[in-house]
Write a protein that holds these residues in place. Structure first.
Motif, PDB file in Angstrom:
ATOM      1  N   ALA A  89      20.441  -8.257  44.777  1.00  0.00           N
ATOM      2  CA  ALA A  89      21.081  -7.388  45.772  1.00  0.00           C
ATOM      3  C   ALA A  89      20.145  -6.250  46.166  1.00  0.00           C
ATOM      4  O   ALA A  89      20.031  -5.915  47.359  1.00  0.00           O
ATOM      5  CB  ALA A  89      22.396  -6.830  45.214  1.00  0.00           C
ATOM      6  N   GLU A  90      19.440  -5.686  45.191  1.00  0.00           N
ATOM      7  CA  GLU A  90      18.492  -4.607  45.486  1.00  0.00           C
ATOM      8  C   GLU A  90      17.329  -5.126  46.325  1.00  0.00           C
ATOM      9  O   GLU A  90      16.930  -4.492  47.302  1.00  0.00           O
ATOM     10  CB  GLU A  90      17.968  -4.010  44.180  1.00  0.00           C
ATOM     11  CG  GLU A  90      17.056  -2.824  44.388  1.00  0.00           C
ATOM     12  CD  GLU A  90      16.606  -2.223  43.069  1.00  0.00           C
ATOM     13  OE1 GLU A  90      15.411  -1.868  42.985  1.00  0.00           O
ATOM     14  OE2 GLU A  90      17.430  -2.120  42.144  1.00  0.00           O
ATOM     15  N   ARG A  91      16.815  -6.293  45.981  1.00  0.00           N
ATOM     16  CA  ARG A  91      15.713  -6.876  46.753  1.00  0.00           C
ATOM     17  C   ARG A  91      16.170  -7.222  48.168  1.00  0.00           C
ATOM     18  O   ARG A  91      15.406  -7.082  49.118  1.00  0.00           O
ATOM     19  CB  ARG A  91      15.166  -8.133  46.071  1.00  0.00           C
ATOM     20  CG  ARG A  91      14.578  -7.905  44.701  1.00  0.00           C
ATOM     21  CD  ARG A  91      13.225  -7.197  44.784  1.00  0.00           C
ATOM     22  NE  ARG A  91      12.723  -6.851  43.482  1.00  0.00           N
ATOM     23  CZ  ARG A  91      11.738  -7.466  42.861  1.00  0.00           C
ATOM     24  NH1 ARG A  91      11.115  -8.465  43.438  1.00  0.00           N
ATOM     25  NH2 ARG A  91      11.345  -7.066  41.673  1.00  0.00           N
ATOM     26  N   GLN A  92      17.397  -7.683  48.316  1.00  0.00           N
ATOM     27  CA  GLN A  92      17.905  -7.990  49.650  1.00  0.00           C
ATOM     28  C   GLN A  92      17.912  -6.743  50.515  1.00  0.00           C
ATOM     29  O   GLN A  92      17.529  -6.792  51.690  1.00  0.00           O
ATOM     30  CB  GLN A  92      19.314  -8.583  49.567  1.00  0.00           C
ATOM     31  CG  GLN A  92      19.333 -10.007  49.068  1.00  0.00           C
ATOM     32  CD  GLN A  92      20.746 -10.510  48.821  1.00  0.00           C
ATOM     33  OE1 GLN A  92      21.635  -9.757  48.384  1.00  0.00           O
ATOM     34  NE2 GLN A  92      20.961 -11.784  49.061  1.00  0.00           N
ATOM     35  N   GLN A  93      18.339  -5.620  49.952  1.00  0.00           N
ATOM     36  CA  GLN A  93      18.339  -4.368  50.706  1.00  0.00           C
ATOM     37  C   GLN A  93      16.916  -3.974  51.096  1.00  0.00           C
ATOM     38  O   GLN A  93      16.661  -3.568  52.235  1.00  0.00           O
ATOM     39  CB  GLN A  93      18.982  -3.245  49.891  1.00  0.00           C
ATOM     40  CG  GLN A  93      20.457  -3.408  49.687  1.00  0.00           C
ATOM     41  CD  GLN A  93      21.039  -2.351  48.759  1.00  0.00           C
ATOM     42  OE1 GLN A  93      20.321  -1.690  48.010  1.00  0.00           O
ATOM     43  NE2 GLN A  93      22.351  -2.201  48.802  1.00  0.00           N
ATOM     44  N   GLN A  94      15.979  -4.111  50.161  1.00  0.00           N
ATOM     45  CA  GLN A  94      14.587  -3.759  50.445  1.00  0.00           C
ATOM     46  C   GLN A  94      14.007  -4.647  51.545  1.00  0.00           C
ATOM     47  O   GLN A  94      13.366  -4.154  52.474  1.00  0.00           O
ATOM     48  CB  GLN A  94      13.741  -3.891  49.176  1.00  0.00           C
ATOM     49  CG  GLN A  94      14.091  -2.882  48.104  1.00  0.00           C
ATOM     50  CD  GLN A  94      13.407  -3.196  46.783  1.00  0.00           C
ATOM     51  OE1 GLN A  94      12.581  -4.103  46.676  1.00  0.00           O
ATOM     52  NE2 GLN A  94      13.746  -2.433  45.752  1.00  0.00           N
ATOM     53  N   TRP A  95      14.247  -5.954  51.430  1.00  0.00           N
ATOM     54  CA  TRP A  95      13.694  -6.881  52.423  1.00  0.00           C
ATOM     55  C   TRP A  95      14.349  -6.698  53.787  1.00  0.00           C
ATOM     56  O   TRP A  95      13.703  -6.910  54.819  1.00  0.00           O
ATOM     57  CB  TRP A  95      13.824  -8.336  51.952  1.00  0.00           C
ATOM     58  CG  TRP A  95      12.673  -8.704  51.076  1.00  0.00           C
ATOM     59  CD1 TRP A  95      12.620  -8.620  49.710  1.00  0.00           C
ATOM     60  CD2 TRP A  95      11.394  -9.160  51.501  1.00  0.00           C
ATOM     61  NE1 TRP A  95      11.384  -9.017  49.267  1.00  0.00           N
ATOM     62  CE2 TRP A  95      10.612  -9.355  50.340  1.00  0.00           C
ATOM     63  CE3 TRP A  95      10.839  -9.437  52.736  1.00  0.00           C
ATOM     64  CZ2 TRP A  95       9.301  -9.807  50.396  1.00  0.00           C
ATOM     65  CZ3 TRP A  95       9.523  -9.889  52.785  1.00  0.00           C
ATOM     66  CH2 TRP A  95       8.776 -10.070  51.625  1.00  0.00           C
TER      67      TRP A  95
END
Length: 120
Positions: A89-95
Motif C-alpha cells: 500500500a505504501e509503495r502504491q502511494q509512492q508510485w
C-alpha cells in the motif's frame, strides 16, 4: 524493448508484492506473471527473482512454504503477509506520485512548439 535495469530494480518489490496480493504462487509462476503483465517486455531470470523473494521474506513481507504440484514436484510457494500488504500500500502511494509527475512532465514535453518557440 529493453527496460533499464534501474527501472526494473525500482519496480521489482511492488510488482512482486502486487502479484502475490492476487494469490500465493511459486517462483516460476511469478516469472510468468511478470512477463504477462508487461506484455513480454519484462523477462526476469531466476537469478533476479529468488534473491528478491529471499529479501522480502527476511523483511517479513512474504512467507514461504513447500508444497507439491499437480505433477508431484515439490515447489516453494510464496504468500504475502500483512506487513507485505502494508508495504505494498505504501509503495502504491509512492508510485502513484511518481507516475502522476511523469505523466505531467511528459504531457508538457509532447506538446507541439508554439510559433514563437519555433522562431527562437
Amino acid at each position: 524493448m529493453r527496460i533499464d535495469k534501474d527501472l526494473v530494480a525500482a519496480s521489482a518489490t511492488p510488482l512482486v508484492l502486487g502479484i502475490l496480493a492476487e494469490g500465493d504462487l511459486y517462483g516460476y509462476a511469478i516469472l510468468k506473471r511478470v512477463s504477462e503483465l508487461s506484455g513480454g517486455s519484462m523477462q526476469w531470470s531466476d537469478g533476479m527473482l529468488y534473491p528478491l523473494l529471499h529479501r522480502l521474506e527476511r523483511l517479513g513481507y512474504v512467507d514461504s512454504s513447500w508444497g507439491t504440484s499437480e505433477a508431484g514436484r515439490r515447489r516453494k510457494h510464496y504468500a504475502i503477509t500483512q506487513a507485505g500488504m502494508e508495504a505494498l500500500a505504501e509503495r502504491q502511494q509512492q508510485w502513484t506520485v511518481v507516475a502522476d509527475a511523469l505523466r505531467q512532465v511528459w504531457h508538457t514535453t509532447q506538446r507541439p512548439p508554439s510559433a514563437a518557440e519555433g522562431r527562437a
